[in-house]
Scaffold this active site. Structure first.
Site, PDB file in Angstrom:
ATOM      1  N   LYS A   1      61.518  46.162 -14.383  1.00 47.28           N
ATOM      2  CA  LYS A   1      62.086  46.522 -13.086  1.00 47.28           C
ATOM      3  C   LYS A   1      61.221  47.523 -12.325  1.00 47.28           C
ATOM      4  O   LYS A   1      61.117  47.457 -11.100  1.00 47.28           O
ATOM      5  CB  LYS A   1      63.499  47.072 -13.285  1.00 47.28           C
ATOM      6  CG  LYS A   1      64.486  46.083 -13.879  1.00 47.28           C
ATOM      7  CD  LYS A   1      65.857  46.725 -14.055  1.00 47.28           C
ATOM      8  CE  LYS A   1      66.863  45.734 -14.648  1.00 47.28           C
ATOM      9  NZ  LYS A   1      66.541  45.380 -16.030  1.00 47.28           N
TER      10      LYS A   1
ATOM     11  N   HIS B   1      79.034  45.442 -15.008  1.00 48.24           N
ATOM     12  CA  HIS B   1      77.723  44.889 -14.645  1.00 48.24           C
ATOM     13  C   HIS B   1      77.423  43.562 -15.336  1.00 48.24           C
ATOM     14  O   HIS B   1      76.290  43.079 -15.273  1.00 48.24           O
ATOM     15  CB  HIS B   1      76.602  45.896 -14.933  1.00 48.24           C
ATOM     16  CG  HIS B   1      76.850  47.256 -14.356  1.00 48.24           C
ATOM     17  ND1 HIS B   1      76.883  47.494 -13.002  1.00 48.24           N
ATOM     18  CD2 HIS B   1      77.109  48.449 -14.955  1.00 48.24           C
ATOM     19  CE1 HIS B   1      77.134  48.769 -12.786  1.00 48.24           C
ATOM     20  NE2 HIS B   1      77.280  49.360 -13.952  1.00 48.24           N
TER      21      HIS B   1
ATOM     22  N   ARG C   1      62.931  33.979 -15.975  1.00 47.00           N
ATOM     23  CA  ARG C   1      63.452  32.984 -16.925  1.00 47.00           C
ATOM     24  C   ARG C   1      64.513  32.158 -16.224  1.00 47.00           C
ATOM     25  O   ARG C   1      64.853  32.410 -15.061  1.00 47.00           O
ATOM     26  CB  ARG C   1      64.079  33.683 -18.130  1.00 47.00           C
ATOM     27  CG  ARG C   1      65.133  34.724 -17.716  1.00 47.00           C
ATOM     28  CD  ARG C   1      65.924  35.261 -18.873  1.00 47.00           C
ATOM     29  NE  ARG C   1      66.737  36.418 -18.515  1.00 47.00           N
ATOM     30  CZ  ARG C   1      67.902  36.387 -17.898  1.00 47.00           C
ATOM     31  NH1 ARG C   1      68.404  35.223 -17.520  1.00 47.00           N
ATOM     32  NH2 ARG C   1      68.572  37.483 -17.633  1.00 47.00           N
TER      33      ARG C   1
END
Length: 653
Positions: free
Chosen positions: A114, A233, A295
């Site tokens: 990230k 989340h 992915r």
């Protein structure tokens, strides 16, 4: 095209890859750990090879590459999770002469972490959420950065996804504990405990773009998926198109996503995730880059439904060096699709994982109804293990409009049956009936803010289900009346009568392990009612019943109850008494952390240990102030649900 493929994954995604591989004439070869011996994907594959000694073999890159060599695999499909975003693993495959069905390692490094992905996005002019994405990982420094950014903040693992290694922190005093927990969870799930810190967006919508690129320099998008309906989340519901998203914003997101993929030298399937600030609207300037998943996504069937394309086939073709099968102008979005994730978990008890054997399962109809798709890796008779993600299935519907898709999903959830493990089926049913969902008025905090209203709280068993199960038990006993009557058989009593007509006697049963008394009215057929109340829940549907040697499962409205008769002459072994100070595992799992030692003095509510199951952490706290006694577990030990880890002994008065 390839002659064969080694599938370095498990469960429903392994089954999904097998189906497409076989259609393309590619021989599917599976690998599995001892924990997955005999699982559905091993039965579907042409070959299945056991790897490792425990449950972690899917993360053993060296052993997997060695197996690929031994079986002569031409390519390897990593699925999602595990090693699917590990650049070193992809490189190892290439060095072994095995094609990795995924992006090049360099692109994985650029976009898979990230922090580096956000840096690339900033260079490309794509807005990112304010935060710290650097290399300094000392707790004191990160705590200072969080203070500078301003609370609330999100601590996020730089590797992986799925909400693991992510914690929201609202106050400075809570930062250190949240950082420790997030880093430990990230290390366990992804082998990388590094994190970044971001400002928490107050009313975020999570919207992602599916992209596909080939090695010939072409890149297309396959439209968006709205994944805003999340819990902790973790995505629960995904849909396409995103409700209320203006076409101008969709075009801006698509341009940013494809531009990012081309800038990174990307190949294959990828997903660029954005956060849109719903409080500012969904205009073309109101979204921020979140991360890129290098992915195939769990929710890829939503895209397949609206485009009519097979994304796994595209992955194979791109990995084989072929150009993209279609150009952008030939890809259309038709209708609306919604996916619901069905998990083996107990929403009424903090969504604790509920591993176990599936005794009965019916999803999507037999045969599947038009516009309904079920992706699963289990069937009746299979088990959900405590070692991996507890997903049972993905239920996907496709219809001409969003309203029709919502109605179809609600119908399918109403029809769905899973008996054995506890599931989130009722929770999903209630969620999809929320008026805010129909209106498209939700954000990523919608579910967590309404857990109790959605049924995530202890509820009494359905009276209708309990009574139906008890009736089966009574009929079973009646069928054996040729045997001497049991002393606890209420209608085997021969020395009682009532002048008023029907005889009313008590019937003691266990409902989900808890005693309950039913009243039996013996006059012709046995009529039942719960003691102290008459009638049943306002539900005119008949429960689905499943008999076992000792009792009956009754499934109704997305929930199940297990009912067994009580022998009053047998002394119940019972469970632990409340208030005994025992600190017990809330589910099958592994002791991930211990914060106390034998003899330590603790305060009420103090954190004592963490148990991890299916890559989710559950903290165990002191029930009251006292002293730690009988600490019998160590970090790394496997524990069973209800097993006592330690005891808090109250101080002597």
């Amino acid at each position: 095209m390839f002659a064969n493929v080694l599938i370095a994954n498990r469960g429903e995604i392994a089954c999904r890859i097998i189906h497409t591989a076989r259609r393309l004439g590619i021989k599917p070869v599976a690998l599995h750990t001892p924990a997955d011996r005999g699982a559905m994907f091993t039965r579907l594959a042409d070959e299945a090879h056991e790897i490792g000694e425990g449950a972690s073999g899917y993360l053993d890159g060296a052993a997997i590459v060695d197996l690929a060599r031994r079986v002569g695999a031409e390519c390897l499909h990593p699925g999602y999770g595990f090693l699917s975003e590990n650049a070193e693993f992809a490189e190892s495959c290439g060095l072994a002469g095995v094609v990795f069905v995924g992006p090049p390692p360099a692109a994985m490094r650029a976009m898979g972490l990230k922090n580096s992905a956000k840096a690339l996005m900033q260079k490309a002019g794509v807005p990112v959420v304010p935060g710290y994405h650097g290399d300094n990982q000392t707790p004191k420094f990160l705590r200072e950065k969080a203070y500078e950014i301003g609370y609330p903040v999100l601590i996020k693992a730089i590797a992986g996804g799925g909400g693991r290694g992510m914690r929201r922190v609202d106050a400075h005093v809570d930062f250190e504990a949240a950082l420790e927990s997030a880093s430990r969870e990230a290390q366990s799930a992804f082998g990388d405990g590094r994190v970044l810190i971001e400002k928490y967006v107050a009313s975020p919508r999570h919207i992602e773009m599916q992209v596909f690129a080939d090695r010939h320099g072409d890149c297309v998008h396959l439209f968006e998926r709205d994944c805003s309906l999340q819990r902790r989340h973790q995505k629960v519901i995904e849909e396409c198109p995103s409700p209320g998203l203006p076409e101008e914003t969709r075009a801006a997101m698509a341009k940013a996503a494809t531009g990012a993929a081309l800038a990174a030298g990307y190949e294959g399937a990828g997903t660029v995730e954005f956060i849109a600030d719903a409080s500012r609207g969904l205009g073309p300037n109101d979204f921020f880059f979140l991360e890129m998943n290098t992915r195939l996504q769990v929710e890829h069937p939503v895209t397949e439904a609206v485009t009519g394309l097979d994304l796994v086939e595209w992955q194979f073709r791109v990995a084989a060096g072929e150009p993209l099968p279609l150009r952008q102008e030939a890809i259309a979005c038709r209708g609306a699709a919604i996916e619901a994730r069905i998990y083996a978990e107990d929403p009424e008890h903090n969504f604790l994982p509920s591993p176990g054997r599936i005794l009965a399962m019916s999803l999507g109809g037999e045969p599947e109804r038009a516009g309904v798709r079920v992706d699963t890796g289990v069937a009746a008779g299979d088990s959900v293990t405590p070692y991996y993600d507890p997903m049972i299935a993905k239920l996907i519907v496709h219809a001409p409009s969003r309203d029709e898709a919502l109605a179809a999903l609600s119908r399918e959830l109403d029809r769905a049956i899973v008996i054995g493990p506890k599931t989130n089926l009722r929770f999903l049913r209630v969620l999809m009936q929320s008026p805010e969902i129909a209106a498209g008025a939700f954000d990523t905090g919608f579910i967590d803010a309404r857990l109790v209203a959605l049924g995530a709280a202890p509820l009494p068993p359905s009276p209708r289900a309990v009574l139906a199960a008890a009736r089966v038990l009574m009929d079973r006993r009646d069928a054996a009346r040729r045997l001497p009557a049991s002393p606890y058989d209420p209608w085997g009593i021969a020395d009682a009568f009532e002048l008023t007509g029907a005889r009313r006697v008590g019937l003691d049963v266990l409902v989900d392990g808890k005693p309950e008394r039913l009243h039996v009215m013996e006059e012709g057929d046995h009529a039942l009612e719960p003691a102290g109340r008459r009638g049943s829940a306002p539900d005119d549907r008949a429960p689905t019943l499943l008999e076992t040697p000792d009792g009956v499962f009754a499934f109704l409205g997305g929930r199940q109850a297990y009912v067994a008769l009580i022998d009053p002459l047998e002394r119940s072994a019972g469970g632990p008494e409340e208030g005994d100070g025992g600190v017990r595992a809330p589910m099958n799992g592994r002791v991930a952390a211990l914060f106390v030692e034998e003899g330590d003095t603790v305060e009420a509510g103090q954190r004592l240990a963490v148990v991890e199951a299916m890559k989710m952490e559950h903290a165990l706290n002191a029930p009251f102030a006292g002293v730690i006694r009988d600490l019998v577990s160590n970090v790394g030990d496997q524990v069973e649900m209800g097993e006592r880890i330690m005891k808090v002994e109250a101080p002597a008065e």
